[in-house]
Structure formats: C-alpha cells, structure tokens
Motif scaffolding. Structure first.
Motif, mmCIF file in Angstrom:
data_model
loop_
_atom_site.group_PDB
_atom_site.id
_atom_site.type_symbol
_atom_site.label_atom_id
_atom_site.label_comp_id
_atom_site.label_asym_id
_atom_site.label_seq_id
_atom_site.Cartn_x
_atom_site.Cartn_y
_atom_site.Cartn_z
ATOM 1 N N LEU A 54 -56.122 29.426 -3.858
ATOM 2 C CA LEU A 54 -55.046 28.639 -4.476
ATOM 3 C C LEU A 54 -54.207 29.500 -5.413
ATOM 4 O O LEU A 54 -52.973 29.397 -5.444
ATOM 5 N N ILE A 55 -54.872 30.359 -6.191
ATOM 6 C CA ILE A 55 -54.150 31.259 -7.093
ATOM 7 C C ILE A 55 -53.270 32.219 -6.287
ATOM 8 O O ILE A 55 -52.100 32.449 -6.620
ATOM 9 N N GLY A 56 -53.828 32.779 -5.227
ATOM 10 C CA GLY A 56 -53.065 33.697 -4.394
ATOM 11 C C GLY A 56 -51.843 33.034 -3.784
ATOM 12 O O GLY A 56 -50.760 33.621 -3.737
ATOM 13 N N GLY A 57 -52.001 31.784 -3.322
ATOM 14 C CA GLY A 57 -50.866 31.066 -2.748
ATOM 15 C C GLY A 57 -49.774 30.810 -3.768
ATOM 16 O O GLY A 57 -48.580 30.919 -3.462
ATOM 17 N N LYS A 58 -50.165 30.497 -4.994
ATOM 18 C CA LYS A 58 -49.181 30.247 -6.034
ATOM 19 C C LYS A 58 -48.451 31.525 -6.426
ATOM 20 O O LYS A 58 -47.226 31.540 -6.569
ATOM 21 N N ARG A 59 -49.183 32.623 -6.587
ATOM 22 C CA ARG A 59 -48.569 33.889 -6.998
ATOM 23 C C ARG A 59 -47.673 34.456 -5.887
ATOM 24 O O ARG A 59 -46.683 35.138 -6.173
ATOM 25 N N ALA A 60 -48.000 34.167 -4.633
ATOM 26 C CA ALA A 60 -47.186 34.677 -3.531
ATOM 27 C C ALA A 60 -45.809 34.039 -3.478
ATOM 28 O O ALA A 60 -44.895 34.595 -2.860
ATOM 29 N N ARG A 61 -45.640 32.887 -4.126
ATOM 30 C CA ARG A 61 -44.343 32.196 -4.102
ATOM 31 C C ARG A 61 -43.365 32.717 -5.149
ATOM 32 O O ARG A 61 -42.238 32.229 -5.233
ATOM 33 N N ARG A 62 -43.768 33.714 -5.938
ATOM 34 C CA ARG A 62 -42.846 34.266 -6.931
ATOM 35 C C ARG A 62 -41.670 34.948 -6.250
ATOM 36 O O ARG A 62 -41.787 35.502 -5.167
ATOM 37 N N ARG A 63 -40.533 34.928 -6.933
ATOM 38 C CA ARG A 63 -39.340 35.549 -6.376
ATOM 39 C C ARG A 63 -39.423 37.068 -6.452
ATOM 40 O O ARG A 63 -40.129 37.629 -7.279
ATOM 41 N N ALA A 64 -38.678 37.716 -5.557
ATOM 42 C CA ALA A 64 -38.638 39.172 -5.543
ATOM 43 C C ALA A 64 -38.037 39.697 -6.841
ATOM 44 O O ALA A 64 -37.197 39.049 -7.470
ATOM 45 N N THR A 65 -38.491 40.869 -7.249
ATOM 46 C CA THR A 65 -38.006 41.516 -8.463
ATOM 47 C C THR A 65 -37.549 42.932 -8.108
ATOM 48 O O THR A 65 -37.838 43.434 -7.013
#
Length: 322
Positions: A54-65
């Motif tokens: 669940l943590i990995g799925g949430k962090r993967a949705r961050r926008r590109a930097t």
C-alpha cells in the motif's frame, strides 16, 4: 490494470491477516505449539507485506520531479521486492528455525487442545475468502493467460504478490493443521515441528519466486508482445512513415510505458512534413496503447531497404490475400 482492483485485494488480505495473526498468537500462548507460533509470525509478516504494498502504491503516484523526470512508478517494484525479502527472512527462515528447535526438543500439546484446531479452521475460511477476492480481481487483468503466465508476465506486482501470499498462507495452514492434528493423535511433538518445517520451506520457495519475478521488473521489462504489435501497427498506419528501423520499450511502472522508436521517412520531406509525421505517430500510439506515456520518435532516412518488421510483413501478407 485497475489500481482500485489491486488495492482492494491488498486491503482485504491485510484485514484478514491482522485478525488471523492475533488469534494464532493467542492459540500459541495457550498451547505452546510451534506450528501456531510459525503461523503467527507468518501472518504478521504477511500483514507487514501488505502494508508495504500500500505504501509503495501511494508513493508511486507522486509527480515527476527534476531529479526524477520519469516519475516514481518503479517504487511499486521496489516495495514488492522488499516484500519478498521480508517473507523469506521473517516468515520462512523463522519457521525453519522454530521447526529445528521443536524437533530437537519435542513437547506434546497437553492443554487447550481444541484451540489450535479451531483457530486453524477459522483461519482457513478467512484466508480462502481473501484468496477468492485476489482471484476475482486478477481475472480482470489476466484475460486468457494461465495463472503461471500471469504471475510471470504481469507488470503490476501487487496482485501476483497477494495471490502467491494467499496461496502460501492457505497451504501453510493446511500444513499446520496436519502437524497439530498428528501431535494430538500421537502425543508426539515432533509432528508439530514437521508441520512447522513444511511451512518454512513453502515460504522460502514463494519468496524466491517473488524475488526473481520482481527483480526482472526492477531491471526494466519491455512492453508485452501485444502492446508492441499495437504500437508498430499504429506507427505504420500513417502514410508519412515508410518503416520502423528499430524500437525499444520499457515499463517505468505498471501503468507507464516508455517508447523509443526510429522511423524511416522520405528523403524529400521537409522539417514541417517530418514534424507532422512524428506528431501523427505519437497520437496514434497513445490511442492504441494508453499507458504509453513517454514517446520519443527519431526520424531517419533509410539509405538501404531493410527487411520489413514482422507486423509490416503480416499486414502486407494480409493485403495480398485480400
């Protein structure tokens, strides 16, 4: 793949494992059964794994930097790889250690003898329900593919991980039930240790399979054969593209595909014609394969005629037949 589907399967498995872990540990405290302790640790490890997914799925949705211009889609692969390590070390190796300890110094179950049987039967029902949810959500993605092919070819780590974990948990419960039952029938605690050892071997095997499959995703896998065929057809559908010189694809995440293509154009085309050809090809590719988020097309002039791509040959053959 539906992100909601994978999340639902993970949350269902997490809720089931948290409840099962508590009941198993209580049963261990009452009976001192090593199989119950191994199953308790197994459920705790599974619960931790589902939280990691669940943590990995949430962090993967961050926008590109600027530091990560291609985004964070691969975080889902990283956390799935950590899951395999946790399952191997916490689940499998602990169960094998506990089995060795129990077989070396066996003790029968003399008190609360009905507790482990009851807990294991209830746990089997709950795990079967969690597995049913994972199977139902997986069916929407795997299509006509077999289960082994689905686990090996899926670009989304969550559902294969949950499937293997739930299957391992269900089979592990059967091993534990067999070990506890034989201990109660014979009065020999070695059977309890044997059941625990079977659980440990099972978890180690599943963890190794998960690690191998997720490692391949971490390194970078190409698009599926079907997606590559769609991309080639979309590019060649335009009259302004002569042929595909070469193409490379790579998954940046389960739902993000990088496409890099070199196309052949007419030597008489000017810059405007080339730009129009590239823009048209990009539009067609995105319509054919929506997960193709990043597309880089390089034009070139084909000096010597090269063999047509398999897709082009297939299309030419179809045209000749008609």
């Amino acid at each position: 793949m539906s992100v909601e589907g994978s999340t639902k399967a993970v949350v269902t498995a997490l809720a089931a494992n948290l409840g099962i872990a508590v009941t198993k540990f209580v049963a261990y405290l009452l009976t001192a059964s090593s199989a119950m302790l191994a199953e308790s640790i197994h459920s705790v490890a599974d619960s931790s794994n589902q939280a990691l997914l669940l943590i990995g799925g949430k962090r993967a949705r961050r926008r590109a930097t600027p530091d990560h211009p291609f985004g964070y889609g691969r975080e889902r692969y990283i956390y799935a790889f950590i899951v395999a390590i946790v399952l191997f070390s916490v689940g499998g190796l602990f169960a094998l250690y506990e089995a060795w300890h129990k077989i070396s110094d066996p003790h029968p179950i003399t008190e609360w003898q009905w507790v482990p049987i009851t807990v294991l039967l209830v746990a089997i029902v709950l795990e079967a329900a969690a597995l049913r949810t994972a199977v139902r959500e997986s069916n929407a993605e795997r299509g006509d593919a077999g289960w082994v092919q689905f686990v090996r070819r899926s670009k989304s780590p969550e559902l294969p991980v949950i499937l293997l974990e739930d299957i391992g948990a269900l089979v592990g419960l059967v091993f534990a039930l067999a070990g506890v039952t034989m201990t109660l029938l014979t009065g020999n605690g070695v059977w309890d240790g044997v059941g625990t050892a079977a659980i440990g071997v099972l978890l180690v095997v599943i963890a190794v399979v998960l690690a191998v499959e997720v490692k391949s995703l971490l390194i970078g896998e190409s698009a599926s054969a079907e997606h590559e065929r769609r991309i080639e057809r979309a590019i060649l559908a335009g009259d302004d593209v002569d042929t595909i010189i070469h193409m490379r694809t790579m998954h940046l995440g389960p739902d993000e595909l990088l496409v890099a293509v070199k196309i052949a154009i007419d030597s008489e085309d000017d810059a405007r014609d080339v730009a129009h050809a590239i823009n048209g090809a990009e539009t067609r590719v995105r319509q054919a394969v929506p997960i193709a988020r990043l597309i880089y097309i390089e034009p070139d002039i084909l000096l010597a005629r090269r063999p047509a791509s398999p897709v082009a040959q297939e299309d030419q053959s179809a045209g000749a037949d008609s």
